[in-house]
Design an enzyme around this catalytic site. Structure first.
Site, mmCIF file in Angstrom:
data_model
loop_
_atom_site.group_PDB
_atom_site.id
_atom_site.type_symbol
_atom_site.label_atom_id
_atom_site.label_comp_id
_atom_site.label_asym_id
_atom_site.label_seq_id
_atom_site.Cartn_x
_atom_site.Cartn_y
_atom_site.Cartn_z
ATOM 1 N N MET A 104 15.976 7.111 -10.411
ATOM 2 C CA MET A 104 16.462 7.481 -9.090
ATOM 3 C C MET A 104 17.066 8.882 -9.101
ATOM 4 O O MET A 104 16.868 9.673 -8.177
ATOM 5 C CB MET A 104 17.488 6.455 -8.590
ATOM 6 C CG MET A 104 17.943 6.686 -7.169
ATOM 7 S SD MET A 104 16.546 6.737 -6.038
ATOM 8 C CE MET A 104 16.581 5.072 -5.370
ATOM 9 N N LYS A 144 52.449 -14.128 -19.616
ATOM 10 C CA LYS A 144 52.362 -15.115 -20.687
ATOM 11 C C LYS A 144 53.514 -16.120 -20.665
ATOM 12 O O LYS A 144 53.304 -17.315 -20.858
ATOM 13 C CB LYS A 144 52.338 -14.361 -22.022
ATOM 14 C CG LYS A 144 52.107 -15.229 -23.239
ATOM 15 C CD LYS A 144 52.096 -14.346 -24.493
ATOM 16 C CE LYS A 144 52.181 -15.183 -25.764
ATOM 17 N NZ LYS A 144 50.892 -15.755 -26.157
ATOM 18 N N GLU A 162 34.171 -8.063 -20.390
ATOM 19 C CA GLU A 162 34.836 -8.555 -19.171
ATOM 20 C C GLU A 162 34.203 -7.996 -17.901
ATOM 21 O O GLU A 162 34.263 -8.618 -16.839
ATOM 22 C CB GLU A 162 36.328 -8.233 -19.190
ATOM 23 C CG GLU A 162 37.130 -9.034 -20.218
ATOM 24 C CD GLU A 162 37.205 -8.338 -21.560
ATOM 25 O OE1 GLU A 162 36.453 -7.350 -21.789
ATOM 26 O OE2 GLU A 162 38.018 -8.781 -22.402
ATOM 27 N N PHE A 211 52.792 -3.825 -25.754
ATOM 28 C CA PHE A 211 51.430 -3.864 -26.287
ATOM 29 C C PHE A 211 50.494 -4.525 -25.273
ATOM 30 O O PHE A 211 50.775 -5.601 -24.758
ATOM 31 C CB PHE A 211 51.414 -4.637 -27.613
ATOM 32 C CG PHE A 211 50.027 -4.782 -28.185
ATOM 33 C CD1 PHE A 211 49.301 -3.665 -28.583
ATOM 34 C CD2 PHE A 211 49.441 -6.035 -28.301
ATOM 35 C CE1 PHE A 211 48.019 -3.796 -29.095
ATOM 36 C CE2 PHE A 211 48.151 -6.170 -28.817
ATOM 37 C CZ PHE A 211 47.444 -5.052 -29.209
ATOM 38 N N GLN A 212 49.409 -3.867 -24.969
ATOM 39 C CA GLN A 212 48.395 -4.345 -24.018
ATOM 40 C C GLN A 212 48.959 -4.595 -22.623
ATOM 41 O O GLN A 212 48.501 -5.476 -21.907
ATOM 42 C CB GLN A 212 47.675 -5.584 -24.559
ATOM 43 C CG GLN A 212 46.894 -5.251 -25.819
ATOM 44 C CD GLN A 212 45.871 -6.296 -26.203
ATOM 45 O OE1 GLN A 212 46.073 -7.479 -25.973
ATOM 46 N NE2 GLN A 212 44.776 -5.849 -26.793
#
Ligand SMILES: Cc1ncc(C[n+]2csc(CCOP(=O)(O)OP(=O)(O)O)c2C)c(N)n1
Ligand SMILES: [Mg+2]
Lengths: 163, 566
Positions: B479, B162, B50, B112-113
């Site tokens: 760098m 949802k 993601e 959950f989540q």
């Protein structure tokens, strides 16, 4: 320098945390903060007392204005507002001290709102300097608990914030 | 007709003209994906992480000027987007990120989540919304896109529970939107514009200092016009590259920590800096107390908070940079009688600048035995299309690209300037390629950063996105190594990546092609072979390992205290 700012905001989920995040994230400090709904539908008003130099104050003003939920920022640093604070003060009061507390309450035009044989609870309103003043005098008698609302401020004159 | 919240969301995207989204499925967006299955108007690209999806949406936005859209599921999907959101926020990139959320009844229960993604991203979004009623979706999306793209653009997050996706209602997309607390001031004040032009005509050593705001505000043409009418030298920030053609003789190139000597000297000696969509970042100003000590400053920006944040400003102009510049050009045209005299008076200033350019041009030591990274960049410019889009990762290769590629067109350089996000280059190129399937899109990466989103090779192959991945391999986190060399006595703590990776095999494993150049003679042929391929390609260049990015203004030093060769 201490500054008082009023912020008109949408009375919406998350607004308070957005303002708080702005202050903490940019290292601006908040000395006091009060929030409540206004007479206009869906709007709340925050009064924030903050500290900083001219440049910091300008950034605070601009950053607050940039928040989507902020409708207006009123900067009262120029003394163009009347400021008031309310304090609830629980002070020990036994024997001679009871009379002394009452005298102080009288001088500051405060009110006793709860009494026990050992204490008084006082309601005081006024500008924050006056609240500091009464607390100073009561301190030697034994402050048990102090609750202050923080300043609220309203512009002087006939006009409301939006005209 | 009633349709589901999930379907409404897609209709909103369609109404906003979104043709491509970058998203990853999961439990709390499964309803949205179910609708997407039959929704042909939107091209859905699934990244392999993601973070990469968010960078891809960002690259899409930077290349096109439109709002980029990313989708992620709740919890870990949402937290994976954070680096992408923060990257976009720091560079003011218009994006809408849609995250799934647990059903409203469960919010706050540590379901959950479940994560409070709005809370987590509050400091790095322009705004965010939690949708709490299916009836609100259309208006929220209208607002989200409007906020993302208007004023100073930025990412807006929409959290989409949802149960709202499953609820139904009628769909109407609002035509206009009015947000009472949000009225970006776009029109530059005419009085200020007049003053600005007068100040310029009074100056003797003026410089235009142009930032990313000019690119984002599509003002490159106006920047160029104003500069040419008034013969003003122009330096740009990293983010401003492309807003003024570096091929023009008025161009000073990039300024700042790794900027050109002439650019930093011009700023340090200027008597008038005209800042356009730039924000006086510390990488640009060097030590603030010694920054441009003789200069008055005109600051043009759409975001009032950018003005007077870091430096004092003599003339602020709040407004859309293009609007302000067009007004300035008009005003300058009206002052036609003064132009000839002004230009003549600038002659000594232009002579100083020419002398600085000649004294210390951007350059490097050539080699016939080892590949110099700067040489690769120059060859890439020479052999690539005029309108090629270049993305970079973060590190030395990024600075060499900025110094040596020579950008002439806006929106042809995609780079993470504000946040400096390693792992940005490859997915950003992916987003740009999705927007422009027929243009050449090249990402220039280091061996360190390319590993951070290398999994996107799969996305490129799957979606036939022929991104050309250039790896400047110094086998160092170069760098950081450079800083360790200069400031930490060469203690190369954790910057030496000894493990050799076979990038040809790696490309092969993903179904792409890989090419390797180990000596200067290989460079041209590898680039040509790579460009000829129809699919995605890795071109690895084994470069001089300890080459440094120079010149350099050490952190905390004044802009004119450049290290030229160390
Ligand atoms: C996500 C992230 N982690 C760490 C850094 C710090 N950092 C900046 S440049 C750099 C080295 C990059 O090495 P490489 O990708 O090989 O590029 P090079 O400098 O060698 O060209 C590092 C570690 C960063 N910018 N971003
Ligand atoms: Mg490297």
């Amino acid at each position: 320098m201490q500054h008082t700012i009023s912020v008109i905001v949408e009375n919406d989920f998350g607004v308070l945390s957005r303002v708080a995040t702005l202050f903490s994230g940019r290292g601006f400090n908040i000395e006091s903060l009060s929030v409540a709904p206004t007479n206009e539908d869906g709007l709340s008003r925050m009064t924030i007392v903050t500290r900083g130099d001219e440049q910091i104050l300008e950034q605070i003003n601009k950053q607050l204005n940039k928040l989507i939920d902020v409708l207006k920022v009123l900067d009262f640093s120029d003394g163009s507002a009347v400021e008031r604070e309310l304090a609830l003060i629980k002070v020990s009061a036994e024997d001679d001290a009871r009379a002394e507390v009452l005298r102080i309450v009288d001088i500051f035009r405060a009110k006793i709102i709860d009494v026990t044989p050992k204490s008084y609870t006082i309601e005081a309103t006024g500008n924050p300097i006056k609240i500091d003043g009464i607390l100073e005098l009561l301190r030697p008698l034994g402050l048990k608990e102090v609750v202050r609302t923080g300043s609220v401020a309203i512009g002087r004159g006939a006009k409301g914030w939006n005209g | 007709m009633k349709i589901s919240g999930a379907r409404i969301m897609l209709e909103c995207l369609k109404n906003e003209g979104v043709d491509t989204v970058f998203g990853y499925p999961g439990g709390t967006v499964i309803n949205l994906y179910d609708e997407l299955f039959n929704f042909k108007e939107i091209n859905h690209i699934m990244p392999r992480h993601e973070q990469a999806g968010t960078h891809a949406a960002d690259g899409y936005a930077r290349a096109t000027g439109r709002v980029g859209v990313a989708i992620a599921t709740s919890g870990p999907g949402a937290t994976n987007t954070i680096t992408g959101i923060a990257t976009a926020y720091m560079d003011s990139i218009p994006m809408v990120i849609i995250t799934g959320q647990v059903p409203t009844a469960l919010i706050g229960n540590d379901a959950f989540q479940e994560v409070d993604i709005i809370g987590i991203t509050r400091p790095c979004t322009k705004h965010s919304f939690l949708i709490r009623n299916v009836k609100d979706i259309a208006l929220i999306m209208k607002k989200a896109f409007y906020i993302a793209r208007s004023g100073r653009p930025g990412p807006v997050l929409v959290d989409f529970p949802k149960d709202i996706q499953m609820s139904q209602c009628e769909f109407h997309y609002p035509e206009t939107v009015e947000i009472r607390g949000y009225k970006p001031n776009l029109s530059g004040h005419p009085r200020q514009v007049e003053k600005a032009v007068a100040m310029i005509l009074d100056s003797h050593r003026p410089v235009m200092y142009v930032g990313g705001g000019a690119v984002l505000g599509d003002a490159a043409e106006s920047v160029t016009q104003l500069a040419r009418i008034l013969s003003l030298p122009v330096t740009t920030t990293l983010m401003g590259l492309g807003s003024f053609p570096e091929s023009d003789k008025l161009s000073l190139g990039m300024l700042g920590m790794h900027g050109a000597y002439c650019a930093n000297m011009a700023m340090s000696n200027s008597d008038l800096i005209i800042a356009i969509g730039a924000r006086f970042d510390d990488r640009v100003t060097g030590k603030l107390s010694t920054f441009a000590p003789h200069a008055k400053i005109i600051h043009i920006d759409v975001d009032p908070t950018s003005i007077k944040k870091n430096v004092r400003v003599d003339l602020p102009i709040v407004g859309d940079v293009k609007d302000v510049l067009i007004k300035m050009i008009k005003q300058a045209d009206n002052s036609n009688d003064k132009l000839a005299g002004f230009e003549a008076a600038l002659a000594p200033w232009h002579a100083d600048i020419t002398a600085w350019k000649e004294k210390h041009p951007l350059d490097y030591k050539r080699s016939s035995t080892i590949i110099k990274p700067q040489f690769v960049i120059q060859k890439l410019r020479e052999l690539s299309d005029d309108d090629a889009i270049i993305s970079t990762d973060v590190g030395q290769h990024q600075m060499w690209t900025a110094q040596f590629f020579k950008f002439n067109k806006p929106r042809t350089l995609l780079t993470s300037g504000g946040l400096g996000t390693m792992g940005y280059g490859l997915p950003a190129a992916m987003g740009a390629q999705a927007a422009f399937p027929n243009r050449q899109v090249i990402t220039i990466c280091g061996d360190g950063g390319v590993q951070m989103n290398i999994q996107e090779m799969a996305t490129l192959v799957q979606n036939r996105l022929p991104v050309k991945i250039v790896i400047l391999n110094n086998n160092y986190l170069g760098m950081v190594r450079q800083w360790q060399e200069l400031f930490f006595d060469k203690r190369y703590s954790s910057t030496c990546n000894e493990l050799p990776i076979d990038y040809i095999k790696l490309a092969d494993a993903y179904g792409a092609k890989g090419f390797l150049a180990s000596k200067p003679g290989d460079v041209e042929s590898v680039i040509k072979q790579g460009f000829k391929e129809k699919g995605p390609v890795i071109m690895e260049f084994k470069i001089a390992r300890e080459e440094k990015v120079l010149p350099m203004v050490p952190a905390g030093a004044a802009l004119n205290e450049m290290v030229l060769n160390a």
